[in-house]
Scaffold this motif. Sequence first.
Motif, PDB file in Angstrom:
ATOM      1  N   ALA A 114      -3.543   1.591  -0.724  1.00 56.61           N
ATOM      2  CA  ALA A 114      -4.002   2.526   0.300  1.00 56.61           C
ATOM      3  C   ALA A 114      -4.306   3.871  -0.346  1.00 56.61           C
ATOM      4  N   ALA A 115      -5.050   4.720   0.379  1.00 59.46           N
ATOM      5  CA  ALA A 115      -5.563   5.964  -0.185  1.00 59.46           C
ATOM      6  C   ALA A 115      -4.462   6.921  -0.623  1.00 59.46           C
ATOM      7  N   ASP A 116      -3.320   6.941   0.064  1.00 59.29           N
ATOM      8  CA  ASP A 116      -2.257   7.893  -0.267  1.00 59.29           C
ATOM      9  C   ASP A 116      -1.027   7.202  -0.846  1.00 59.29           C
ATOM     10  N   PRO A 143      -3.073  -6.220   1.247  1.00 63.59           N
ATOM     11  CA  PRO A 143      -2.926  -4.934   1.933  1.00 63.59           C
ATOM     12  C   PRO A 143      -1.501  -4.608   2.339  1.00 63.59           C
ATOM     13  N   ASP A 144      -0.637  -5.619   2.467  1.00 57.10           N
ATOM     14  CA  ASP A 144       0.716  -5.398   2.955  1.00 57.10           C
ATOM     15  C   ASP A 144       1.781  -5.513   1.867  1.00 57.10           C
ATOM     16  N   ARG A 145       1.346  -5.597   0.602  1.00 56.92           N
ATOM     17  CA  ARG A 145       2.320  -5.791  -0.469  1.00 56.92           C
ATOM     18  C   ARG A 145       2.055  -4.819  -1.620  1.00 56.92           C
ATOM     19  N   ARG A 155       0.965  10.438  -6.373  1.00 57.26           N
ATOM     20  CA  ARG A 155       0.460   9.897  -5.115  1.00 57.26           C
ATOM     21  C   ARG A 155      -1.059  10.002  -5.116  1.00 57.26           C
ATOM     22  N   LEU A 156      -1.740   8.908  -4.798  1.00 53.34           N
ATOM     23  CA  LEU A 156      -3.197   8.879  -4.844  1.00 53.34           C
ATOM     24  C   LEU A 156      -3.801   9.925  -3.913  1.00 53.34           C
TER      25      LEU A 156
END
Length: 402
Positions: free
Chosen positions: A188-190, A157-159, A217-218
């Motif tokens: 992440a979503a965005d 989640p942080d990389r 961008r997602l």
Amino acid sequence: MLIVSLALLALALHWFSRPQRVADLILAQAGDALDLEITAAGASDYRLYGSAMLVIRDVVVREPKSKALVLRAERLLLELPWSTIRSRGADLTVKRVELDAPVLDLAALQKWQASRPPSGPARMPRLTDGLHIVRGEVIGDGWRVQAIDVDLPLLDPDRPVRAHLMGRIASDSLQVPFNVHAGLTRPAADAGLGVSGRLEPQSPPWSLPMHATLSGRLHNDDDGVGLDDLRLGADATYRNAGTDVPFTLGLAGPLRFHDGRLGFTNLGVALWGAGVVPKLQGAGSLMFGDTLELRLQGALQSWPRAWPALPAPLSESTSPLPFLLDYRGRADLSDTTQLMLSRDQTRFDGRLRLPAVLAWVDTFGRQSPLPPLEGHLSSPKLEIAGATLEGVEVEFHDGALP
């Protein structure tokens, strides 16, 4: 008390010695949590030493009410450390996930997502040994992505996330094999997405190999999933019967998948090259579902020198050539295209089939001097073979067009 304890231990060992029972329990709990019906018909297996590993075969995931098939897979492997199990959900660290021949129905997945109650931000698991998918398939409306192979070495989640993807987009008349590397700024979503690699749209006898780079961008909202701020650049070559035509293509706009359809409702296009390739810019829409729908309005910056020469005074004008193109049909662009093209006060309104026009351009000078199209041309004045014609009205007819 000792006898009771030994009896319970024997019962537990007997129960855990049957992998199918363990799999059924885990799938039932997962299904209850997600409001999905999850079953596994094939033989299952698990390992308890070292890290916990569960292998489930012939997995089927359905929406409980409609029984719509959301996902099926020949094999699912889940390996996770015992610390994750002992944390009871506080720690979402997973060692490795493998999927063999998963088939995902995007429309069914979106319908299930829409039925779910609102919730807070989803927690992202950590995959220390990554995700591996072979022979996957995604089903859309009139199209599929087949033979999907995914190798994602690490998910944190942080990389940033990096992955290698291979597969083939397919419709009735078009195949697009691809081999690309992708990266996310974070899972992440965005998050920002970057993709680079090779793909080759093909519909024999022609093919379009290219190296493309995409960024965006997602996006995930009521209007569907997709990408915002998409930018795509590609160096491509049109190949047909020994003819190679290189060109460069640029696309920009928001990409959405919604109700089984994929495409752009606000698309910008730029095309440039040499020889028969015109330099043009345009804007419009592109939608891909059971049919391909393309509507583009813009302008050719000039008339390519490699095209058949225009009669005077059109050939002497330096004005751009506004156009309007409208297509609805098979994905290989072999159906009828509506075209409006003008320069100054001269205007053509007609219909054509793109493959036939491209073949005519390739053989110009050896076959008919008139292009294979149908429509009406009007011009205040044309000079042809030394004669000046005023108030010109010309009808083009092509028997091959319906």
